[in-house]
Design an enzyme around this catalytic site. Structure first.
Site, PDB file in Angstrom:
ATOM      1  CE1 TYR A  52      -9.308  15.488  -8.821  1.00  0.00           C
ATOM      2  CE2 TYR A  52     -11.377  15.198 -10.020  1.00  0.00           C
ATOM      3  CZ  TYR A  52     -10.129  14.723  -9.641  1.00  0.00           C
ATOM      4  OH  TYR A  52      -9.701  13.493 -10.061  1.00  0.00           O
ATOM      5  NE  ARG A  55      -8.571  14.831  -3.655  1.00  0.00           N
ATOM      6  CZ  ARG A  55      -7.865  14.161  -4.554  1.00  0.00           C
ATOM      7  NH1 ARG A  55      -8.390  13.859  -5.719  1.00  0.00           N
ATOM      8  NH2 ARG A  55      -6.636  13.790  -4.283  1.00  0.00           N
ATOM      9  CG  HIS A 105      -1.027  11.207 -11.438  1.00  0.00           C
ATOM     10  ND1 HIS A 105      -1.209  10.216 -10.484  1.00  0.00           N
ATOM     11  CD2 HIS A 105      -0.528  10.568 -12.525  1.00  0.00           C
ATOM     12  CE1 HIS A 105      -0.820   9.047 -10.974  1.00  0.00           C
ATOM     13  NE2 HIS A 105      -0.398   9.234 -12.202  1.00  0.00           N
ATOM     14  CB  CYS A 113      -9.094  26.431 -21.006  1.00  0.00           C
ATOM     15  SG  CYS A 113     -10.475  26.932 -22.061  1.00  0.00           S
ATOM     16  CB  SER A 173      -1.060   1.479  -3.319  1.00  0.00           C
ATOM     17  OG  SER A 173      -1.559   2.105  -4.484  1.00  0.00           O
ATOM     18  CB  ALA A 215       6.072   9.005   4.857  1.00  0.00           C
TER      19      ALA A 215
HETATM   20  N1  APR Z   1       3.457   6.749   5.529  1.00  0.00           N
HETATM   21  C1  APR Z   1       3.847   6.005   4.465  1.00  0.00           C
HETATM   22  N2  APR Z   1       2.981   5.372   3.652  1.00  0.00           N
HETATM   23  C2  APR Z   1       1.672   5.496   3.917  1.00  0.00           C
HETATM   24  C3  APR Z   1       1.186   6.248   5.011  1.00  0.00           C
HETATM   25  C4  APR Z   1       2.150   6.905   5.833  1.00  0.00           C
HETATM   26  N3  APR Z   1       1.795   7.638   6.888  1.00  0.00           N
HETATM   27  N4  APR Z   1      -0.162   6.170   5.020  1.00  0.00           N
HETATM   28  C5  APR Z   1      -0.508   5.394   3.979  1.00  0.00           C
HETATM   29  N5  APR Z   1       0.595   4.971   3.307  1.00  0.00           N
HETATM   30  C6  APR Z   1       0.673   4.104   2.132  1.00  0.00           C
HETATM   31  C7  APR Z   1      -0.427   3.093   2.036  1.00  0.00           C
HETATM   32  O1  APR Z   1      -0.071   1.913   2.741  1.00  0.00           O
HETATM   33  C8  APR Z   1      -0.516   2.869   0.535  1.00  0.00           C
HETATM   34  O2  APR Z   1       0.365   1.836   0.114  1.00  0.00           O
HETATM   35  O3  APR Z   1       0.544   4.947   1.005  1.00  0.00           O
HETATM   36  C9  APR Z   1      -0.040   4.198  -0.056  1.00  0.00           C
HETATM   37  C10 APR Z   1      -1.141   5.042  -0.660  1.00  0.00           C
HETATM   38  O4  APR Z   1      -1.655   4.356  -1.771  1.00  0.00           O
HETATM   39  P1  APR Z   1      -2.815   4.984  -2.658  1.00  0.00           P
HETATM   40  O5  APR Z   1      -3.915   5.472  -1.793  1.00  0.00           O
HETATM   41  O6  APR Z   1      -3.153   3.965  -3.689  1.00  0.00           O
HETATM   42  O7  APR Z   1      -2.143   6.276  -3.327  1.00  0.00           O
HETATM   43  P2  APR Z   1      -1.201   6.380  -4.607  1.00  0.00           P
HETATM   44  O8  APR Z   1      -0.301   5.206  -4.707  1.00  0.00           O
HETATM   45  O9  APR Z   1      -0.584   7.729  -4.568  1.00  0.00           O
HETATM   46  O10 APR Z   1      -2.267   6.336  -5.786  1.00  0.00           O
HETATM   47  C11 APR Z   1      -1.811   6.456  -7.092  1.00  0.00           C
HETATM   48  O11 APR Z   1      -4.028   6.607  -7.950  1.00  0.00           O
HETATM   49  O12 APR Z   1      -6.194   7.403  -7.666  1.00  0.00           O
HETATM   50  C12 APR Z   1      -5.003   7.568  -8.329  1.00  0.00           C
HETATM   51  O13 APR Z   1      -4.212   9.466  -9.401  1.00  0.00           O
HETATM   52  C13 APR Z   1      -4.416   8.918  -8.122  1.00  0.00           C
HETATM   53  O14 APR Z   1      -2.120   9.569  -7.866  1.00  0.00           O
HETATM   54  C14 APR Z   1      -3.092   8.637  -7.467  1.00  0.00           C
HETATM   55  C15 APR Z   1      -2.777   7.233  -7.937  1.00  0.00           C
END
Ligand code: APR
Length: 228
Positions: A52, A55, A105, A113, A173, A215
């Site tokens: 973290y 990041r 999240h 703390c 996702s 996006a």
């Molecule tokens: N534009 C639009 N979508 C995109 C782009 C882009 N440029 N690049 C990637 N993506 C899409 C991918 O195809 C995927 O479906 O964004 C999605 C990202 O998915 P994840 O990596 O699974 O992220 P997220 O859905 O935010 O994860 C949910 O999982 O690990 C935990 O807490 C963490 O908040 C996170 C949660």
């Protein structure tokens, strides 16, 4: 028109923030699920802090992209009728100018703390186990929601989904609940549902409409449609 927008890692991808489940989703060989749990923190807190801290430090090198800016523009048009619910722990929505944002999240720029329960803005590292400015105990953890923990703001989110006319999911996702279930909840209350994602998400069939692409292109175009 009352709108709830859910954002995920994909909206920040074009800013250079890595997503979790795409090809670049590993961190030093760890799966995110292996560093983002209370158990990981109990067994290997230094590893989790380093993850973290890295990041948090990386935020200084990224900027909001046209998708974040478009949502800020939408807020200027809709005011309180827009709520952005983000799974992201970065601050790119705020830096683009959005103010009606719920971080379900948690946030990288916040520490929690474990001793006194205080939450505070945090810009630096936690790996050196600094004392809590409130109580003095060295039990600060990232103020993020790990797998197995309950997301923030669920009551307010549920209320807003229940009264939404439109639910839009951007860059997620659809693999992680409860956020992955928001589309079904919103639709069951009568909202129209739209997905804007690079590719079909795991929940794509639940949406009335899905548009696939980056996006940074899809979101400004959609905001133009809404604001007419
Ligand atoms: N534009 C639009 N979508 C995109 C782009 C882009 N440029 N690049 C990637 N993506 C899409 C991918 O195809 C995927 O479906 O964004 C999605 C990202 O998915 P994840 O990596 O699974 O992220 P997220 O859905 O935010 O994860 C949910 O999982 O690990 C935990 O807490 C963490 O908040 C996170 C949660």
């Amino acid at each position: 028109m009352r709108v709830v927008v859910l954002t995920g890692a994909g909206i920040s991808a074009e800013s250079g923030v890595p997503t979790f489940r795409d090809a670049d989703g590993l961190w030093e060989g760890h799966r995110v699920e292996d560093v983002a749990t209370p158990e990981a923190y109990d067994h290997a807190p230094i590893t989790v802090h380093r993850f973290y801290d890295a990041r948090r430090a990386a935020l200084a090198g990224v900027e909001p992209n046209p998708a974040h800016h478009a949502l800020a523009r939408l807020e200027q048009g809709l005011g309180d009728d827009l709520l952005v619910v983000t799974q992201n722990i970065d601050d790119l929505h705020e830096r683009a100018g959005s103010s009606r944002v719920l971080h379900m999240h948690g946030q990288l720029l916040s520490a929690l703390c474990r001793a006194c329960g205080g939450r505070m803005r945090w810009d630096g590292d936690l790996v050196d186990l600094p004392p809590c400015p409130g109580c003095g105990v060295s039990e600060l953890r990232p103020d993020v929601v790990w797998f197995g923990e309950i997301p923030y703001e669920m009551d307010r989110i549920s209320d807003r989904l229940a009264e939404a006319d439109l639910f839009v999911s951007i860059g997620t996702s659809g693999a992680v609940y409860p956020a992955a279930g928001f589309v079904q909840a919103a639709a069951s209350y009568g909202a129209r549902t739209l997905e804007l994602n690079l590719q079909p998400s795991e929940g794509t069939d639940w949406f009335h409409e899905s548009r696939h692409g980056p996006a940074g292109v899809l979101v400004p175009a959609w905001v133009d449609e809404v604001l007419g």
